[in-house]
Write a protein that holds these residues in place. Structure first.
Motif, PDB file in Angstrom:
ATOM      1  N   THR A   1     -16.691 -17.747  10.700  1.00  0.00           N
ATOM      2  CA  THR A   1     -17.147 -17.088   9.316  1.00  0.00           C
ATOM      3  C   THR A   1     -17.444 -18.154   7.999  1.00  0.00           C
ATOM      4  O   THR A   1     -16.344 -19.016   8.075  1.00  0.00           O
ATOM      5  CB  THR A   1     -16.253 -16.118   8.705  1.00  0.00           C
TER       6      THR A   1
ATOM      7  N   ASP B   1     -23.718 -10.348  11.890  1.00  0.00           N
ATOM      8  CA  ASP B   1     -22.292 -10.034  11.708  1.00  0.00           C
ATOM      9  C   ASP B   1     -21.896  -8.821  13.045  1.00  0.00           C
ATOM     10  O   ASP B   1     -22.052  -7.722  12.699  1.00  0.00           O
ATOM     11  CB  ASP B   1     -21.728  -9.642  10.507  1.00  0.00           C
TER      12      ASP B   1
ATOM     13  N   GLU C   1     -10.623 -17.249  14.095  1.00  0.00           N
ATOM     14  CA  GLU C   1     -11.215 -16.498  12.896  1.00  0.00           C
ATOM     15  C   GLU C   1     -10.353 -15.965  11.998  1.00  0.00           C
ATOM     16  O   GLU C   1     -10.594 -15.887  10.915  1.00  0.00           O
ATOM     17  CB  GLU C   1     -12.071 -15.422  13.752  1.00  0.00           C
TER      18      GLU C   1
ATOM     19  N   THR D   1     -10.119 -16.571   8.026  1.00  0.00           N
ATOM     20  CA  THR D   1     -10.700 -15.910   7.064  1.00  0.00           C
ATOM     21  C   THR D   1      -9.503 -15.691   5.965  1.00  0.00           C
ATOM     22  O   THR D   1      -9.820 -14.844   5.028  1.00  0.00           O
ATOM     23  CB  THR D   1     -10.762 -14.554   7.782  1.00  0.00           C
TER      24      THR D   1
ATOM     25  N   ARG E   1     -13.843 -16.898   2.316  1.00  0.00           N
ATOM     26  CA  ARG E   1     -13.902 -16.007   3.602  1.00  0.00           C
ATOM     27  C   ARG E   1     -13.591 -14.646   3.723  1.00  0.00           C
ATOM     28  O   ARG E   1     -14.258 -13.918   4.347  1.00  0.00           O
ATOM     29  CB  ARG E   1     -13.558 -17.235   4.820  1.00  0.00           C
ATOM     30  N   LYS E   2     -12.487 -14.694   3.166  1.00  0.00           N
ATOM     31  CA  LYS E   2     -11.783 -13.426   3.193  1.00  0.00           C
ATOM     32  C   LYS E   2     -12.643 -12.294   2.357  1.00  0.00           C
ATOM     33  O   LYS E   2     -12.939 -11.157   2.855  1.00  0.00           O
ATOM     34  CB  LYS E   2     -10.393 -13.277   2.571  1.00  0.00           C
TER      35      LYS E   2
ATOM     36  N   LYS F   1     -16.216 -11.302   4.355  1.00  0.00           N
ATOM     37  CA  LYS F   1     -15.555 -10.473   5.354  1.00  0.00           C
ATOM     38  C   LYS F   1     -15.451  -9.175   4.697  1.00  0.00           C
ATOM     39  O   LYS F   1     -15.769  -7.787   5.273  1.00  0.00           O
ATOM     40  CB  LYS F   1     -14.823 -10.979   6.314  1.00  0.00           C
TER      41      LYS F   1
ATOM     42  N   THR G   1      -9.629  -8.389   6.689  1.00  0.00           N
ATOM     43  CA  THR G   1      -8.363  -9.136   7.300  1.00  0.00           C
ATOM     44  C   THR G   1      -7.376  -9.407   6.416  1.00  0.00           C
ATOM     45  O   THR G   1      -7.728 -10.087   5.208  1.00  0.00           O
ATOM     46  CB  THR G   1      -8.981 -10.273   8.191  1.00  0.00           C
TER      47      THR G   1
END
Length: 343
Positions: free
Chosen positions: A127, A174, A212, A216, A221-222, A225, A246
């Motif tokens: 990601t 995705d 991953e 994340t 990145r978090k 997602k 996540t």
């Protein structure tokens, strides 16, 4: 035969290669489509990575090399040598503490794809590796190979028209797990709607032990997602307040993922209903069935010279497709109709 190149030799690659070996040993993969192309026809002919522990090693060895955490279920016989790909943004932030970057010079990716006569390029980068994903997509296009984007990078959205002009499919973005938290969450909400329940709010928390999950944890990145997961579930919820993403990395979980899902709503005369779910799955194994389908579908599309981000395929298999149908069941019906016409 469908010749496939892997971009990133991580946990999903390890799971996929083992699944293909299972098939060669006469075993079945649960949940795949019945298509004219068999899983036995899928051949991994090239692989790219940037970690020195994997570069120049045979795939059968590289897939069980750190930082991969997928269990070994079967001996893999693939002797393809992992090649050094370009880095771009594929080793930033937390990733730079996990990956031991190779000092070798990157290979000419387009030449490799052409030399190996690759039909499908499978993008398994982490990601946030947007520039690296874009590079491989353009290399795939130049080499006349279809591109499957497992990552959240907006490749199908941005380059769909470019692929369409060359009659080459690009499928993304995705990947939806076979039975992961996001698709399960959305599916339950769709079921509740079909029974007249008004969903008010819902949240989903995912915890895992894979690379991953670790990367994340970086805020950007978090957020990426979380935005995609929440948007996907919200699109089927009629305006409910949805938060999904996540939340933590637990090393000893390795490839296992735990998803906690809470859904609240009202029904009947307005009385409350609440559903609490704990879903435990294996992260990388969740990618096997959809990827085996997508690889074969991509080849069928190539043979029919159908290019671009095919709505019927992308909407069913991905969280962030360029276009969505109004429900999961509608997406499945349109995929089945499309494939029946294609075949």
């Amino acid at each position: 035969m469908v010749k496939v190149a892997l971009v990133g030799v991580g946990n999903v690659a390890a799971a996929l290669l083992q699944a293909l070996e299972f098939v060669r040993n006469g075993k079945s993969i649960y949940g795949i489509l019945n298509l004219p192309i068999s899983p036995l026809d899928i051949e991994i002919v090239a692989a790219f990575d940037i970690d020195k522990r994997k570069v120049n090693r045979k795939l059968k060895e590289a897939i069980f090399t750190k930082p991969n955490v997928v269990e070994k279920y079967i001996d893999v016989k693939n002797d393809v040598i992992v090649l050094r790909g370009p880095t771009y943004d594929g080793n930033s932030g937390i990733l730079s503490t996990i990956i031991e970057e190779s000092e070798e010079k990157p290979v000419d990716v387009v030449n490799v794809l052409k030399r190996e006569k690759v039909d499908v390029v499978l993008n398994l980068l982490p990601t946030g590796a947007v520039e690296a994903s874009r590079f491989y997509a353009k290399a795939s296009l130049e080499a006349n190979a279809s591109f499957i984007n497992v990552t959240p990078s907006p490749i199908a959205k941005e380059l769909g028209k470019d692929f369409e002009k060359k009659n080459i499919p690009v499928l993304g973005d995705d990947l939806l797990s076979q039975v992961g938290g996001t698709i399960t969450h959305a599916g339950i909400i769709e079921f509740l709607k079909s029974r007249g329940v008004k969903v008010i709010k819902s949240y989903q928390i995912d915890i895992a032990g894979s690379t991953e999950a670790l990367v994340t944890l970086e805020d950007w990145r978090k957020d990426l997602k979380k935005g995609i997961k929440s948007s996907y579930i919200s699109s089927y919820s009629n305006g409910a307040e949805i938060v999904a993403g996540t939340s933590d990395y637990v090393e000893f979980l390795k490839d296992r993922r735990v998803s906690y899902i809470v859904i609240e709503g009202i029904y009947g005369i307005g009385v409350p209903i609440r559903i609490d779910i704990s879903l435990k799955t294996y992260d990388s194994i969740n990618a096997i069935s959809p990827l085996i389908d997508l690889i074969r579908i991509a080849k069928l599309l190539m043979d029919k010279r159908i290019g671009g981000a095919v709505k019927e395929v992308c909407s069913y298999y991905f969280k962030s497709p360029p276009e969505k149908f109004e429900s999961i069941s509608a997406a499945k019906q349109m995929l089945e109709k499309f494939l029946n016409n294609l075949l």
